[in-house]
Scaffold this motif. Structure first.
Motif, PDB file in Angstrom:
ATOM      1  N   SER A  15       0.822  -1.204   0.000  1.00  0.00           N
ATOM      2  CA  SER A  15       0.000   0.000   0.000  1.00  0.00           C
ATOM      3  C   SER A  15       0.861   1.261   0.000  1.00  0.00           C
ATOM      4  N   GLU A  16       1.845   1.314   0.888  1.00  0.00           N
ATOM      5  CA  GLU A  16       2.685   2.504   1.021  1.00  0.00           C
ATOM      6  C   GLU A  16       3.518   2.766  -0.233  1.00  0.00           C
ATOM      7  N   MET A  17       3.889   1.705  -0.929  1.00  0.00           N
ATOM      8  CA  MET A  17       4.695   1.863  -2.139  1.00  0.00           C
ATOM      9  C   MET A  17       3.838   2.009  -3.389  1.00  0.00           C
ATOM     10  N   ASN A  18       2.520   2.032  -3.210  1.00  0.00           N
ATOM     11  CA  ASN A  18       1.577   2.185  -4.327  1.00  0.00           C
ATOM     12  C   ASN A  18       1.771   1.121  -5.398  1.00  0.00           C
ATOM     13  N   ILE A  19       2.088  -0.089  -4.943  1.00  0.00           N
ATOM     14  CA  ILE A  19       2.236  -1.198  -5.883  1.00  0.00           C
ATOM     15  C   ILE A  19       0.873  -1.745  -6.259  1.00  0.00           C
ATOM     16  N   LEU A  20      -0.060  -1.710  -5.316  1.00  0.00           N
ATOM     17  CA  LEU A  20      -1.443  -2.075  -5.606  1.00  0.00           C
ATOM     18  C   LEU A  20      -2.232  -0.788  -5.760  1.00  0.00           C
TER      19      LEU A  20
END
Length: 242
Positions: free
Chosen positions: A193-198
């Motif tokens: 979530s924090e890395m905006n991978i999803l």
């Protein structure tokens, strides 16, 4: 280790007729349902491609580097759902479908194993305790049921009690595994979530379902192990009262 389910299916003595059948139902049905749910969920999201287009290996390397774990290696391992983190070699090992896959399942599993690597780097207490138990658990696995068998063959309560204690150690190990696995999944979801991978809530929900299904196999293993330990204690108490 990403996938685990099991328990103790062997039996020496039955105790009461009703308790035996209750145990047998738990031992057979609980792991079977957990495994079926995991297979169904994993296969479902293995077919759903993540919007990022990243592979499991890409995600793992990004998470590790983001957390300052550049010294943790990343390799492919044979088998299906054989993914795991090896703390002795500081290596995340991902199966073929996860390493090269771009599915939601691949990203979730890869992130989960990185969660274990982060736990190791942060000296997460349950993981440290679990690792410290390995030598004792290996001994208990080898000799626990041997002691119980000798107790039934020779009628020695000392052997039976020793076997129950050793089985209890393995049950404790499985119980300690639960917070380790749930925490690794929580870390995985936070990283994704924090890395905006999803990108979307739907993708996050899919990843969460995969990790929850995997966690349930550990819960199933613990339930069976506890049921077996209670059955052995009941048998021991019954023999003491005879």
């Amino acid at each position: 280790m990403f996938l685990y389910y099991g328990g103790y299916y062997g039996g020496y003595g039955m105790g009461s007729h009703s308790s035996y059948w209750i145990y047998l139902l738990i031992a057979l049905l609980v792991p079977m349902l957990a495994q079926a749910y995991l297979s169904s969920t994993f296969n479902q999201y293995l077919r759903v491609r993540a919007s990022s287009g990243l592979t499991g290996a890409d995600v793992a390397r990004r998470i590790l580097d983001r957390n300052g774990l550049m010294d943790v290696h990343l390799t492919e391992v044979g088998g299906r759902l054989s993914d795991h983190y090896d703390p002795t070699r500081k290596t995340v090992r991902l199966s073929h479908d996860i390493y090269y896959g771009t599915s939601l399942a691949a990203l979730a599993v890869a992130a989960h194993e990185c969660g274990h690597a982060i736990q190791h780097a942060n000296a997460y207490a349950p993981l440290q305790f679990r690792s410290a138990m390995f030598p004792i658990v290996n001994f208990a696995n080898k000799f626990g049921y041997l002691a119980i068998l000798l107790g039934f063959i020779f009628g020695g309560s000392q052997f039976l009690l020793l076997g129950i204690i050793l089985v209890g150690i393995t049950v404790l190990f499985q119980l300690v595994t639960l917070p380790v696995e749930f925490n690794a999944s929580a870390r995985a979801l936070n990283q994704l979530s924090e890395m905006n991978i999803l990108y979307s809530g739907e993708e996050k929900a899919g990843a969460r379902k995969v990790l929850t299904a995997a966690a349930l196999t550990y819960v199933a293993g613990a339930v069976v192990a506890v049921a077996e330990l209670l059955r052995l204690i009941m048998i021991f108490n019954s023999r003491q009262n005879d």
